[in-house]
Motif scaffolding. Sequence first.
Motif, PDB file in Angstrom:
ATOM      1  N   UNK A 310       0.915  -1.100  -0.063  1.00  0.00           N
ATOM      2  CA  UNK A 310      -0.103   0.084  -0.061  1.00  0.00           C
ATOM      3  C   UNK A 310       0.874   1.078   0.251  1.00  0.00           C
ATOM      4  N   UNK A 311       0.809   2.166  -0.966  1.00  0.00           N
ATOM      5  CA  UNK A 311       1.622   3.186  -1.021  1.00  0.00           C
ATOM      6  C   UNK A 311       0.829   4.423  -1.060  1.00  0.00           C
ATOM      7  N   UNK A 312       1.173   5.435  -0.288  1.00  0.00           N
ATOM      8  CA  UNK A 312       0.433   6.675  -0.133  1.00  0.00           C
ATOM      9  C   UNK A 312       1.458   7.775  -0.633  1.00  0.00           C
ATOM     10  N   UNK A 313       1.135   8.463  -1.720  1.00  0.00           N
ATOM     11  CA  UNK A 313       2.087   9.715  -2.185  1.00  0.00           C
ATOM     12  C   UNK A 313       1.292  10.819  -1.814  1.00  0.00           C
ATOM     13  N   UNK A 314       2.199  11.695  -1.160  1.00  0.00           N
ATOM     14  CA  UNK A 314       1.840  13.160  -0.658  1.00  0.00           C
ATOM     15  C   UNK A 314       2.556  13.808  -1.973  1.00  0.00           C
ATOM     16  N   UNK A 315       1.879  14.595  -2.860  1.00  0.00           N
ATOM     17  CA  UNK A 315       2.426  15.082  -4.156  1.00  0.00           C
ATOM     18  C   UNK A 315       1.967  16.406  -4.356  1.00  0.00           C
ATOM     19  N   UNK A 316       2.974  17.067  -4.744  1.00  0.00           N
ATOM     20  CA  UNK A 316       2.650  18.439  -5.503  1.00  0.00           C
ATOM     21  C   UNK A 316       2.558  18.447  -7.185  1.00  0.00           C
ATOM     22  N   UNK A 317       3.523  17.358  -7.496  1.00  0.00           N
ATOM     23  CA  UNK A 317       3.423  17.207  -8.940  1.00  0.00           C
ATOM     24  C   UNK A 317       2.291  16.181  -9.231  1.00  0.00           C
ATOM     25  N   UNK A 318       1.516  16.864 -10.187  1.00  0.00           N
ATOM     26  CA  UNK A 318       0.359  16.012 -10.511  1.00  0.00           C
ATOM     27  C   UNK A 318       0.597  14.748 -11.488  1.00  0.00           C
ATOM     28  N   UNK A 319       1.735  14.699 -11.721  1.00  0.00           N
ATOM     29  CA  UNK A 319       2.041  13.600 -12.812  1.00  0.00           C
ATOM     30  C   UNK A 319       2.064  12.307 -12.062  1.00  0.00           C
ATOM     31  N   UNK A 320       2.121  12.282 -10.671  1.00  0.00           N
ATOM     32  CA  UNK A 320       2.164  11.275 -10.178  1.00  0.00           C
ATOM     33  C   UNK A 320       0.632  10.827  -9.678  1.00  0.00           C
ATOM     34  N   UNK A 321      -0.254  11.730  -9.685  1.00  0.00           N
ATOM     35  CA  UNK A 321      -1.836  11.528  -9.418  1.00  0.00           C
ATOM     36  C   UNK A 321      -2.349  10.529 -10.611  1.00  0.00           C
ATOM     37  N   UNK A 322      -1.603  10.962 -11.838  1.00  0.00           N
ATOM     38  CA  UNK A 322      -2.377  10.116 -13.079  1.00  0.00           C
ATOM     39  C   UNK A 322      -1.735   8.638 -13.054  1.00  0.00           C
ATOM     40  N   UNK A 323      -1.053   8.143 -12.220  1.00  0.00           N
ATOM     41  CA  UNK A 323      -0.843   6.792 -12.093  1.00  0.00           C
ATOM     42  C   UNK A 323      -1.349   5.863 -11.106  1.00  0.00           C
ATOM     43  N   UNK A 324      -1.930   6.509 -10.210  1.00  0.00           N
ATOM     44  CA  UNK A 324      -2.446   6.012  -8.924  1.00  0.00           C
ATOM     45  C   UNK A 324      -3.948   5.425  -8.962  1.00  0.00           C
ATOM     46  N   UNK A 325      -4.253   4.590  -8.256  1.00  0.00           N
ATOM     47  CA  UNK A 325      -5.668   3.794  -8.168  1.00  0.00           C
ATOM     48  C   UNK A 325      -6.746   5.212  -7.692  1.00  0.00           C
ATOM     49  N   UNK A 326      -6.282   5.964  -6.627  1.00  0.00           N
ATOM     50  CA  UNK A 326      -7.302   6.974  -6.196  1.00  0.00           C
ATOM     51  C   UNK A 326      -6.460   8.250  -5.824  1.00  0.00           C
ATOM     52  N   UNK A 327      -7.415   9.253  -6.109  1.00  0.00           N
ATOM     53  CA  UNK A 327      -7.025  10.743  -5.749  1.00  0.00           C
ATOM     54  C   UNK A 327      -7.599  11.106  -4.633  1.00  0.00           C
ATOM     55  N   UNK A 328      -7.097  11.616  -3.565  1.00  0.00           N
ATOM     56  CA  UNK A 328      -7.889  12.587  -2.645  1.00  0.00           C
ATOM     57  C   UNK A 328      -7.276  13.831  -2.637  1.00  0.00           C
ATOM     58  N   UNK A 329      -8.173  14.736  -2.796  1.00  0.00           N
ATOM     59  CA  UNK A 329      -8.033  16.161  -2.977  1.00  0.00           C
ATOM     60  C   UNK A 329      -8.315  16.825  -1.543  1.00  0.00           C
TER      61      UNK A 329
END
Length: 357
Positions: A310-329
Amino acid sequence: NSEATAYHKIDHEFVTYLEKSFVYAKTEAVQNAIKSLLQLSLNVVILWVGAQLVMTNKISVGQLITYNALLGFFIDPLQNIINLQTKLQQASVANNRLNEVYLVDSEFKDSHQMTEKITPNSSLVADHITYKYGFGAPAIDDVSLTITAGEKIALVGISGSGKSTLVKLLVNFFQPESGTISLGPTPLANLDKHELRAHINYLPQEPFIFSGSIMDNLLLGAKPGTTQEDIIRAVEIAEIKDDIEKMSQGFGTELAESGNISGGQKQRIALARAILADSPVLILDESTSNLDVLTEKKIIDNLMKLTEKTIIFVAHRLTISQRVDRILTMQSGKIIEDGTHDTLLKAGGFYASLFNH
């Protein structure tokens, strides 16, 4: 302008230091004068009184000389008492500094009393949690979420929206003021913190590199029985293997805490170390912020292949968000959107505005 400001600040601190040095020197001179005055005064008193007694034949000259010689055994302790003032002040300052550390309660103090175990493949559940720093507005405001085992999630939002605070709550660095966070059926507060930290690995934006070789840093906190193949696999996932092999001593290259490698290399070594810990849950709090876009993409690709984690990314670059299963804004401590990249773009909400700008 900044140079002038810095100069005035240093000049002010230097003048303050000189003033305190003069006060210290003056106080020390006064103390020495008091000690000398005390010694001479006692000598005069002994000789004056003794001379009177000798002249009246109450004591002999030999006795007077003896009393005068013994005077030093009485004066020295008095001088030492006067000297104690500066030593007591130094001891008081040292005591205050030590108390800043020793009086802080250990977060592991009651950990040995926890007997509940972590259920494998458990979901991480936050139920209406709230947290705030001091007396300000809540940094986390009535947040609820469920993260299933093996899920890849990105937390996105502007700076100050509560992303880092939320993931620190998930690791139980501090506890929510209201609501509960559970790992499976067990609240985090009921779990042994050593066991919890072995299950959830948090990697901050500023990595910790310790004095020692690269190998020492990689193996710090690694699971028992880590093999050379595990190490090679971890550095390959973190895209640091080629950099290490180019160094003069390879894995034996000595590192310093102050840093003799780049910020991006530090982050990748820390990431490889986290992978070697083999925790089921990995939280990356902007842990690739110092990397170029190409290297970051390779690392994300490698991490996405770790289906068991299970991996949780805290990201400013939204290139990561395109690859994950879910996005929490997140916004103002709340989760305002939850979904995939495509669904959130179609919704045209806050995430879409972040992505398009």
